[in-house]
Design a protein around this motif. Structure first.
Motif, short mmCIF file in Angstrom:
data_model
loop_
_atom_site.label_atom_id
_atom_site.label_comp_id
_atom_site.label_asym_id
_atom_site.label_seq_id
_atom_site.Cartn_x
_atom_site.Cartn_y
_atom_site.Cartn_z
N GLN A 79 0.67 -1.16 0.04
CA GLN A 79 -0.08 -0.10 -0.10
C GLN A 79 0.88 1.19 -0.02
O GLN A 79 0.51 2.18 -0.53
CB GLN A 79 -1.00 -0.19 1.18
CG GLN A 79 -2.10 -1.18 1.12
CD GLN A 79 -3.02 -1.11 2.13
OE1 GLN A 79 -2.70 -0.33 3.22
NE2 GLN A 79 -4.00 -1.74 2.16
N TYR A 307 -5.27 -0.72 -4.48
CA TYR A 307 -5.99 0.12 -3.44
C TYR A 307 -5.19 1.28 -2.62
O TYR A 307 -6.10 2.35 -2.45
CB TYR A 307 -6.20 -0.97 -2.31
CG TYR A 307 -7.28 -0.70 -0.85
CD1 TYR A 307 -8.63 -0.44 -1.32
CD2 TYR A 307 -6.79 -0.22 0.05
CE1 TYR A 307 -9.53 -0.09 -0.44
CE2 TYR A 307 -7.62 0.19 1.23
CZ TYR A 307 -8.90 0.16 0.98
OH TYR A 307 -9.95 0.73 1.77
N VAL A 315 -7.88 -2.64 -8.59
CA VAL A 315 -8.37 -3.79 -7.53
C VAL A 315 -8.98 -4.81 -8.11
O VAL A 315 -8.94 -6.01 -7.96
CB VAL A 315 -9.12 -3.04 -6.35
CG1 VAL A 315 -9.70 -4.26 -5.43
CG2 VAL A 315 -8.33 -1.95 -5.83
N ARG A 385 -7.50 -5.26 0.21
CA ARG A 385 -8.29 -4.13 0.15
C ARG A 385 -8.85 -3.77 1.15
O ARG A 385 -9.86 -3.13 1.60
CB ARG A 385 -9.24 -4.05 -0.95
CG ARG A 385 -10.42 -5.22 -0.72
CD ARG A 385 -11.42 -5.63 -1.88
NE ARG A 385 -12.09 -4.40 -2.42
CZ ARG A 385 -12.62 -3.74 -1.84
NH1 ARG A 385 -13.02 -3.55 -0.82
NH2 ARG A 385 -13.19 -2.71 -2.55
N SER A 447 -17.68 -0.64 -5.38
CA SER A 447 -16.50 0.08 -5.24
C SER A 447 -16.44 0.74 -6.79
O SER A 447 -16.13 2.02 -6.96
CB SER A 447 -15.08 -0.55 -5.20
OG SER A 447 -15.21 -1.10 -3.80
#
Length: 457
Positions: A79, A307, A315, A385, A447
């Motif tokens: 991330q 993400y 994603v 995620r 999403s």
């Protein structure tokens, strides 16, 4: 003019395979230590193979739970890379190493002290319980080394540099094989042989692996400049997200591996030869599982980067590509194992009575290869995620509430033996995969809708 952003391109098959291939080699290298131990011990003595299998069962629970606790190292590093903050990655590793060492020591002490009481408490024959406990205590000594190596491996994979980890893991396998061939027959100067000697060989190999990782990082000057390995990083994630993500993964793996350890115990209750046959079947299944586990780690890295980039398309594409690639490869592997069960079993043992039990169970086990692989990829994609606890609930239902009691019922009261154990795994894997695939599809759809509305706004 239309251009494609890095986030939009995230999750291509070529990107997945470039990351997954060395990761799979690394995971196979991890499992190869256990495979080497089982093969060398199995050819030395069928009884010692039973000790090895039962001693490995509680060790597997501790190791995989520890690995789960370190999942946050991989997710948080990926991330940070996705957010364009590679300088914070070093702080993640520093915390991860401290965490790995502490967990390894605690788990090792618990395993050392608890192995013998647990083996006797589940009703095993005294000689079988004592032999298995001695193996488990020896494995306990290598726990800190193993988890430290896993923390470094996860970090390198999240950086997109899985090759060195894979190479060092296979070098450790050479050390493990040499130590096994030296110690297991009982011809070395040390007063050990059989399954305990094999566990000692694994200790030697894991210690060598940690030393190799330390040397590699020490000879990589750019790691301090690019990833802030030695620098203060006030903006880096702290202990809370590391433990939160790792705790969810660890709880999930603890439930799953405890259930499988329970299946080992059920096999032991059927008989010593059945325990050895289940060890062969389960070991082959575990080796195969390293392939989807490698895809799962690669998928998690790509999903985590997407993400971090706040791209719902990246994603979804990363997750779906990982699932499709995993399923395709596992169909081929399952077909090969189903066609060659006698050949595979013969690599473990020359005992015809053991082969008679193991061959049909191994053939049937190919039914769960694909669904078991898909569920672990989906679980890793969800955690990457930040949907960290749903996979834990799913694994609790599938493996603790479904597989273990069903396996006991089919194997003993209904008299199906090892075949009953395998059917229980098949059913539990289908339940788990169904839950997790549905969850990933639903979250991805939600999403994408939110992203589209934001774009229109």
């Amino acid at each position: 003019m239309h251009t494609t952003s890095p986030a939009a391109a995230r999750g291509s098959l070529s990107e997945l395979l470039a990351l997954a291939s060395p990761v799979i080699l690394s995971r196979l290298g991890i499992m190869m230590m256990g495979l080497t131990d089982a093969i060398v011990v199995g050819h030395h003595s069928s009884a010692e193979l039973g000790y090895h299998a039962l001693g490995w069962a509680p060790t597997m629970v501790a190791l995989t739970t520890g690995v789960g606790l370190l999942t946050g190292v991989q997710v948080l590093t990926a991330q940070r890379i996705g957010e364009g903050r590679p300088e914070d990655a070093g702080a993640v590793l520093r915390r991860g190493l401290v965490f790995a060492a502490a967990v390894g020591v605690v788990f090792g002490v618990v395993l050392w002290l608890g192995a013998a009481p647990v083996m006797h408490a589940i009703g095993l024959e005294p000689a079988l319980a004592d032999g298995a406990a001695a193996v488990a205590r020896t494995f306990a000594l290598s726990m800190p080394f193993y988890l430290i190596a896993i923390a470094v491996t996860f970090w390198l994979e999240a950086l997109g540099k899985p090759g060195p980890a894979a190479a060092l893991m296979w070098a450790a396998n050479i050390v493990n094989l040499a130590a096994n061939l030296w110690l297991v027959p009982g011809t070395s100067p040390f007063p050990v042989e059989g399954a305990v000697a094999s566990a000692a060989a694994t200790l030697i190999a894991r210690a060598a692996l940690v030393a190799a990782f330390a040397a590699y990082i020490a000879m990589w000057p750019a790691v301090r400049r690019e990833y802030g390995l030695s620098a203060a990083a006030p903006g880096a994630p702290g202990w809370k997200p590391l433990i939160w993500i790792g705790g969810a993964s660890a709880a999930s793996l603890f439930v799953e591996t405890s259930a499988f350890a329970g299946m080992n115990a059920v096999a032991g209750l059927i008989g010593g030869l059945e325990a050895a046959a289940w060890a062969v079947v389960f070991n082959v299944a575990a080796v195969v599982f390293m392939v989807p586990l490698g895809f799962a780690s690669a998928t998690a890295v790509l999903v985590g980067r997407g993400y971090g980039e706040r791209s719902a398309r990246a994603v979804r594409r990363s997750g779906m590509t990982g699932l499709a690639a995993t399923g395709s490869v596992l169909v081929v592997i399952a077909a090969i194992v189903a066609l060659l069960p006698e050949t595979i079993v013969s690599a473990y043992t020359a005992d015809p009575a053991l082969a008679v039990l193991a061959v049909p169970a191994m053939t049937l086990s190919t039914l769960f290869f694909v669904v078991d692989g898909l569920q672990v990829v989906a679980a890793n994609a969800l955690r990457a995620r930040d949907d960290v606890w749903l996979p834990t609930l799913t694994h609790t239902i599938s493996y603790a509430a479904v597989m273990l009691p069903l396996g006991y019922a089919l194997a003993l009261p209904l008299g199906m033996g090892l075949i009953g154990l395998v059917w229980a795994v098949v059913i539990a894997s289908v339940v788990s995969a169904g839950f997790l695939l549905t969850r990933f599809w639903w979250l991805s759809r939600r999403s994408l809708r939110a992203e589209a509305q934001t774009f229109k706004g």
